[in-house]
Design an enzyme around this catalytic site. Structure first.
Site, PDB file in Angstrom:
ATOM      1  N   ASP A 178       0.887  -1.176   0.000  1.00  0.00           N
ATOM      2  CA  ASP A 178       0.000   0.000   0.000  1.00  0.00           C
ATOM      3  C   ASP A 178       0.915   1.214   0.000  1.00  0.00           C
ATOM      4  O   ASP A 178       2.141   1.063   0.078  1.00  0.00           O
ATOM      5  CB  ASP A 178      -0.912  -0.025   1.243  1.00  0.00           C
ATOM      6  CG  ASP A 178      -2.203   0.756   0.996  1.00  0.00           C
ATOM      7  OD1 ASP A 178      -2.125   1.834   0.375  1.00  0.00           O
ATOM      8  OD2 ASP A 178      -3.283   0.294   1.399  1.00  0.00           O
ATOM      9  N   ALA A 235     -11.970  -5.625  -7.277  1.00  0.00           N
ATOM     10  CA  ALA A 235     -11.921  -4.181  -7.004  1.00  0.00           C
ATOM     11  C   ALA A 235     -12.582  -3.431  -8.171  1.00  0.00           C
ATOM     12  O   ALA A 235     -13.789  -3.174  -8.130  1.00  0.00           O
ATOM     13  CB  ALA A 235     -10.478  -3.751  -6.787  1.00  0.00           C
ATOM     14  N   ARG A 236     -11.809  -3.124  -9.192  1.00  0.00           N
ATOM     15  CA  ARG A 236     -12.336  -2.512 -10.402  1.00  0.00           C
ATOM     16  C   ARG A 236     -11.576  -3.095 -11.591  1.00  0.00           C
ATOM     17  O   ARG A 236     -10.348  -3.279 -11.523  1.00  0.00           O
ATOM     18  CB  ARG A 236     -12.156  -0.992 -10.392  1.00  0.00           C
ATOM     19  CG  ARG A 236     -13.132  -0.245  -9.482  1.00  0.00           C
ATOM     20  CD  ARG A 236     -14.586  -0.330  -9.990  1.00  0.00           C
ATOM     21  NE  ARG A 236     -15.521   0.430  -9.178  1.00  0.00           N
ATOM     22  CZ  ARG A 236     -16.226  -0.084  -8.172  1.00  0.00           C
ATOM     23  NH1 ARG A 236     -16.113  -1.360  -7.852  1.00  0.00           N
ATOM     24  NH2 ARG A 236     -17.076   0.668  -7.509  1.00  0.00           N
ATOM     25  N   ASP A 260     -14.232 -10.592 -10.605  1.00  0.00           N
ATOM     26  CA  ASP A 260     -15.618 -10.147 -10.414  1.00  0.00           C
ATOM     27  C   ASP A 260     -15.888  -8.846 -11.159  1.00  0.00           C
ATOM     28  O   ASP A 260     -17.022  -8.405 -11.230  1.00  0.00           O
ATOM     29  CB  ASP A 260     -15.870  -9.946  -8.905  1.00  0.00           C
ATOM     30  CG  ASP A 260     -17.332  -9.604  -8.600  1.00  0.00           C
ATOM     31  OD1 ASP A 260     -18.216 -10.365  -9.060  1.00  0.00           O
ATOM     32  OD2 ASP A 260     -17.592  -8.587  -7.922  1.00  0.00           O
ATOM     33  N   GLU A 265     -17.498  -2.924 -18.028  1.00  0.00           N
ATOM     34  CA  GLU A 265     -18.670  -3.728 -17.683  1.00  0.00           C
ATOM     35  C   GLU A 265     -19.937  -2.861 -17.717  1.00  0.00           C
ATOM     36  O   GLU A 265     -19.839  -1.649 -17.499  1.00  0.00           O
ATOM     37  CB  GLU A 265     -18.495  -4.349 -16.287  1.00  0.00           C
ATOM     38  CG  GLU A 265     -18.350  -3.318 -15.186  1.00  0.00           C
ATOM     39  CD  GLU A 265     -18.047  -3.944 -13.828  1.00  0.00           C
ATOM     40  OE1 GLU A 265     -17.191  -4.836 -13.739  1.00  0.00           O
ATOM     41  OE2 GLU A 265     -18.674  -3.507 -12.856  1.00  0.00           O
ATOM     42  N   HIS A 283     -19.667  -8.807 -11.264  1.00  0.00           N
ATOM     43  CA  HIS A 283     -19.628  -7.713 -10.277  1.00  0.00           C
ATOM     44  C   HIS A 283     -20.700  -7.908  -9.191  1.00  0.00           C
ATOM     45  O   HIS A 283     -21.630  -7.112  -9.062  1.00  0.00           O
ATOM     46  CB  HIS A 283     -19.807  -6.348 -10.971  1.00  0.00           C
ATOM     47  CG  HIS A 283     -19.330  -5.204 -10.125  1.00  0.00           C
ATOM     48  ND1 HIS A 283     -18.853  -4.027 -10.648  1.00  0.00           N
ATOM     49  CD2 HIS A 283     -19.278  -5.054  -8.774  1.00  0.00           C
ATOM     50  CE1 HIS A 283     -18.529  -3.206  -9.659  1.00  0.00           C
ATOM     51  NE2 HIS A 283     -18.786  -3.811  -8.510  1.00  0.00           N
ATOM     52  N   SER A 286     -20.478  -7.659  -3.498  1.00  0.00           N
ATOM     53  CA  SER A 286     -21.274  -7.178  -2.355  1.00  0.00           C
ATOM     54  C   SER A 286     -22.686  -7.744  -2.377  1.00  0.00           C
ATOM     55  O   SER A 286     -23.516  -7.373  -1.543  1.00  0.00           O
ATOM     56  CB  SER A 286     -21.336  -5.644  -2.365  1.00  0.00           C
ATOM     57  OG  SER A 286     -22.081  -5.196  -3.484  1.00  0.00           O
TER      58      SER A 286
HETATM   59  C1  8YV Z   1     -21.805  -2.669  -6.038  1.00  0.00           C
HETATM   60  C2  8YV Z   1     -19.346  -1.735  -5.778  1.00  0.00           C
HETATM   61  O1  8YV Z   1     -21.765  -3.830  -6.811  1.00  0.00           O
HETATM   62  O2  8YV Z   1     -19.281  -0.876  -3.592  1.00  0.00           O
HETATM   63  C3  8YV Z   1     -18.794  -0.848  -4.719  1.00  0.00           C
HETATM   64  O3  8YV Z   1     -17.865  -0.084  -5.026  1.00  0.00           O
HETATM   65  O4  8YV Z   1     -18.855  -1.778  -6.841  1.00  0.00           O
HETATM   66  C4  8YV Z   1     -20.472  -2.603  -5.459  1.00  0.00           C
HETATM   67  O5  8YV Z   1     -20.531  -3.028  -4.157  1.00  0.00           O
HETATM   68  C5  8YV Z   1     -22.567  -1.683  -6.802  1.00  0.00           C
HETATM   69  O6  8YV Z   1     -22.451  -0.372  -6.416  1.00  0.00           O
HETATM   70  C6  8YV Z   1     -24.043  -2.102  -6.873  1.00  0.00           C
HETATM   71  O7  8YV Z   1     -24.754  -1.594  -5.802  1.00  0.00           O
END
Ligand code: 8YV
Length: 318
Positions: A178, A235-236, A260, A265, A283, A286
């Site tokens: 980090d 993450a992204r 994920d 996307e 994705h 969460s």
């Molecule tokens: C969600 C996300 O999938 O929190 C984030 O940054 O990418 C995700 O948890 C998204 O915002 C759908 O609610």
């Protein structure tokens, strides 16, 4: 008098119910609003708040087009690379996110992808469904052992730390990189990514997408990983150069990936179809009942606070 809100995205039933009970809310249960529809609804409704999530870009043009009545925009996500914060700040628009509530489930899913990629879950699952289970040789289609191996974590924020706890529970050795060393963290700190990568049997990414982290895992970084490493990204998508990762998978340098998130996307590069060793999810890290409700509630708590004249719980600028 209830505060007026427009919700640009479909939300879980409990979140919708609370939205309707506590706000004068415009929301669709069966479809997302386009940007034009959301802007029109905000104007028609003289809305004070916008509820959205990472699937809705709050870019400078959208912010410029918001009616003056809108004072707060709450994204139900911890990530905010879909928000033009400078434009929001210049317009005086408070933007909030939803940290903490999604930490555990996001780390669970990242660890799930790690295990699934290491143990070839996708390959075996598809084999069974294709009714293609034939007698297997002892050395055929083997996965890699997880316990006793080293996990490198890039980004030791809340989710990175939760991932470290899970990894320790699976008897992995944890190192992390980090910008700064985290005091009290029970893992070795690597001051440079390049120094850490050659030691990572597994690599997992937990950094936000910024100009600095864009394609941080590129062909050169992948080449520094040991032969047979596993890469996880919840993450992204933009943090990894996907084409370089596919090339490293094709060459066998990387054993498998668990992903994920994808660049662009929900568009999805069809080239991934030819990479069967990868475990791919849309994705959903969460995406549990409990966490999506908690994210929706946290976004509503932020909106309620700002509209009541209190400080936002999770302001993205101050
Ligand atoms: C969600 C996300 O999938 O929190 C984030 O940054 O990418 C995700 O948890 C998204 O915002 C759908 O609610």
């Amino acid at each position: 008098m209830k505060h007026r809100l427009v919700c640009a995205r479909r939300v879980p039933p409990k979140v919708a119910a609370r939205m309707r009970a506590e706000f004068d809310a415009v929301l669709q249960d069966d479809r997302d609003l386009t940007h034009a529809e959301a802007l029109a609804a905000l104007a028609d409704h003289k809305a004070e708040a916008l509820f959205f999530h990472s699937g809705f870009k709050l870019d400078a043009a959208t912010i410029a087009a918001l009616p003056a009545s809108v004072r707060v925009a709450a994204t139900a996500s911890v990530g905010f690379d879909h928000v033009d914060l400078a434009a929001a700040q210049a317009r005086g628009l408070m933007v909030t996110n939803t940290p903490e509530v999604l930490t555990g489930c996001t780390a669970d899913m990242a660890f799930c992808l790690l295990l699934a990629a290491a143990r070839r879950l996708g390959v075996f699952e598809r084999m069974i469904r294709a009714d293609a289970w034939t007698p297997r040789a002892m050395g055929e289609g083997l996965g890699v052992r997880v316990w006793g191996k080293t996990l490198g974590i890039v980004g030791m924020g809340r989710i990175g730390k939760a991932m470290a706890r899970r990894a320790r529970g699976f008897d992995m050795n944890v190192i992390y990189h980090d910008l700064m060393e985290m005091p009290g963290e029970d893992a070795e700190y690597a001051p440079s990514l390049a120094a850490m990568l050659p030691r990572c049997d597994f690599l997992t990414l937990h950094v936000p997408l910024t100009p600095q982290t864009h394609h941080m895992i590129d062909a050169a970084a992948l080449a520094l990983l040991p032969q047979g490493a596993v890469v996880v990204n919840a993450a992204r998508g933009g943090v990894v150069d996907e084409a370089a990762l596919r090339a490293a998978l094709a060459s066998g340098h990387i054993f498998a990936a668990g992903l994920d998130v994808f660049e662009g996307e929900p568009r999805f590069d069809a080239a991934w179809i030819d990479r069967p060793e990868s475990v791919l999810t849309p994705h959903v890290a969460s995406g549990t009942f409990e966490t999506r409700d908690a994210m929706g509630f946290r976004a509503l708590d932020n909106i309620a606070a700002v509209l009541a004249g209190r400080p936002a719980i999770d302001p993205l600028w101050s």
